[in-house]
Design a protein around this motif. Structure first.
Motif, PDB file in Angstrom:
ATOM      1  N   ASP A 111       8.490   0.053  15.480  1.00  0.00           N
ATOM      2  CA  ASP A 111       9.569  -0.093  16.463  1.00  0.00           C
ATOM      3  C   ASP A 111       9.045  -0.302  17.876  1.00  0.00           C
ATOM      4  O   ASP A 111       9.823  -0.374  18.823  1.00  0.00           O
ATOM      5  N   GLN A 126       7.359  -2.760  20.346  1.00  0.00           N
ATOM      6  CA  GLN A 126       7.001  -4.167  20.573  1.00  0.00           C
ATOM      7  C   GLN A 126       5.990  -4.173  21.714  1.00  0.00           C
ATOM      8  O   GLN A 126       6.344  -3.776  22.836  1.00  0.00           O
ATOM      9  N   SER A 143       5.982  -6.283  29.199  1.00  0.00           N
ATOM     10  CA  SER A 143       6.879  -6.674  28.105  1.00  0.00           C
ATOM     11  C   SER A 143       6.975  -5.608  27.005  1.00  0.00           C
ATOM     12  O   SER A 143       7.627  -5.840  25.991  1.00  0.00           O
ATOM     13  N   SER A 173       8.317  -2.841  24.811  1.00  0.00           N
ATOM     14  CA  SER A 173       9.656  -2.265  24.654  1.00  0.00           C
ATOM     15  C   SER A 173       9.758  -1.455  23.370  1.00  0.00           C
ATOM     16  O   SER A 173       9.033  -1.694  22.403  1.00  0.00           O
ATOM     17  N   ALA A 203      12.944   0.039  20.940  1.00  0.00           N
ATOM     18  CA  ALA A 203      14.392  -0.044  20.712  1.00  0.00           C
ATOM     19  C   ALA A 203      15.063  -0.918  21.763  1.00  0.00           C
ATOM     20  O   ALA A 203      16.145  -0.608  22.262  1.00  0.00           O
ATOM     21  N   GLY A 204      14.400  -1.994  22.141  1.00  0.00           N
ATOM     22  CA  GLY A 204      14.974  -2.928  23.105  1.00  0.00           C
ATOM     23  C   GLY A 204      14.922  -2.444  24.546  1.00  0.00           C
ATOM     24  O   GLY A 204      15.339  -3.157  25.454  1.00  0.00           O
TER      25      GLY A 204
END
Ligand code: 6V0
Length: 333
Positions: free
Chosen positions: A183, A185, A202, A204, A206-207
């Protein structure tokens, strides 16, 4: 078994599936970890192993063949002659000379270039349509070497690059945040190894941009802690090597994940070593290979993400590119 009719054993031509063949050049610690992960993930119908040491090679092949009862059916072949790789869809090069104590990196590089001169043109001849995946170190420069020596388009020559560094990065962040690494990124880009660049801007989970999630998890987090994590990513390879003598499992899984995206046309994004001229201000005349997030499929590198970097991150990337390009130019290819 007794056939139920005369034609029962023949598969109709129209139903015959094209078989997938993967070759692994170099049956050392890394090559064998890759081969066994590809086997367990059922990614190939045939795996060809090549090494310069015949007894060890045969021993490794037999050892894997003896696991046949527990694995999907895969034909395993091996030879010291690269002709055994004929018709490969994917050729993975892990063969490499080991650094002699006191030897400079440039000298090691020159020995590996000599090795690649024996391996790459023969691979290209036996499998002119193959994808070439380079793992041997220094991986970015050797990917350039493989590109030059194979005559393949850059889309079919890929270095495993920072796919592994990024996995280490995601693991460390995941540990810190107590979430699953899948999870997270996060990308490391640039040179595989010491000068790799952590793209914090950049990252992240969970978004959510990572710095926000770190604040949300009430953990103290500053520039120093961030650099500490990047440093741990770089140091972790050295730590494993100092403890067990080599690295194998993580690179095995990392390369098998690349093989899956390529052979199964998954179009997944992986940070891998690609021809990076013109990206992020890298001079268009510098044929340098370094890692950027790339979309991988059956045709190889289908595209490179034009990710947003801060000026500082882009500057670090260009610095890596410059050093790598200087190394490539010394080879006179
Ligand atoms: P190793 O165990 O010494 O294996 C290398 C193998 O190559 C040996 O079995 C040799 O016999 C074989 N070999 C040598 N010459 C030839 C030849 N002409 N043809 C065929 N085989 C040959 O090393 P190890 O497996 O630990 O590492 C292999 C390479 O991977 C090294 O260059 C490592 O630095 C590199 N790694 C790259 C990583 C990455 O992320 N890109 C990660 C880990 C290791």
């Amino acid at each position: 078994f007794r056939p139920v009719s005369d034609d029962a054993t023949a598969t109709p031509t129209s139903h015959r599936r094209r078989l997938t063949k993967v070759s692994v050049i170099g049956a050392g610690n890394v090559g064998m970890a890759i081969a066994q992960t590809i086997l367990t993930r059922d990614l190939a119908d045939e795996i060809a192993l090549v090494d310069a040491v015949p007894d060890k090679l045969r021993g490794e092949m037999l050892d894997l063949q003896h696991a046949a009862a527990f694995l999907p059916r895969t034909r395993l072949v091996s030879d010291t002659d690269l002709a055994v790789t004929r018709g490969s869809d994917l050729a993975i090069v892990t063969a490499g000379a080991r650094q002699i104590p006191g030897e400079t990196r440039l000298n090691l590089l020159q020995r590996n270039v000599a090795l690649f001169r024996k391996i790459v043109p023969a691979l290209a001849e036996h499998s002119p349509e193959a994808l070439l995946l380079v793992v041997s170190n220094p991986v970015d420069v050797l990917t350039y070497v493989a590109w030059k020596l194979s005559g393949f388009p850059a889309s079919r020559v890929i270095g495993s690059g920072t796919n592994l560094d990024s996995s280490r990065f995601r693991f460390l962040l995941a540990e810190h945040l107590d979430v699953n690494a899948q999870d997270v990124q996060a990308y490391m880009v640039g040179e595989h190894g010491d000068s790799s660049v952590a793209v914090w801007s950049s990252v992240s989970v969970a978004g959510m941009p990572v710095l926000k999630s770190l604040q949300a998890s009430h953990r103290c987090f500053d520039e120093e802690a961030l650099e500490g994590i990047r440093r741990s990513v770089v140091d972790s390879a050295y730590e494993v090597i100092s403890l067990k003598g080599y690295t194998s499992w993580a690179i095995g899984y990392s390369v098998a994940s690349l093989a899956a995206s390529l052979l199964r046309d998954q179009r997944r994004i992986h940070p891998v070593s690609v021809l990076a001229r013109g990206f992020h201000g890298i001079a268009p005349e510098n044929d340098v290979f370094l890692s950027l997030p790339a979309r991988l499929g059956r045709g190889g590198v289908l595209g490179v993400a034009e990710m947003e970097l801060t000026e500082e991150e882009a500057k670090k990337l260009r610095r890596s590119a410059k050093t790598l390009w200087e190394n490539c130019q010394q080879l006179g290819l």
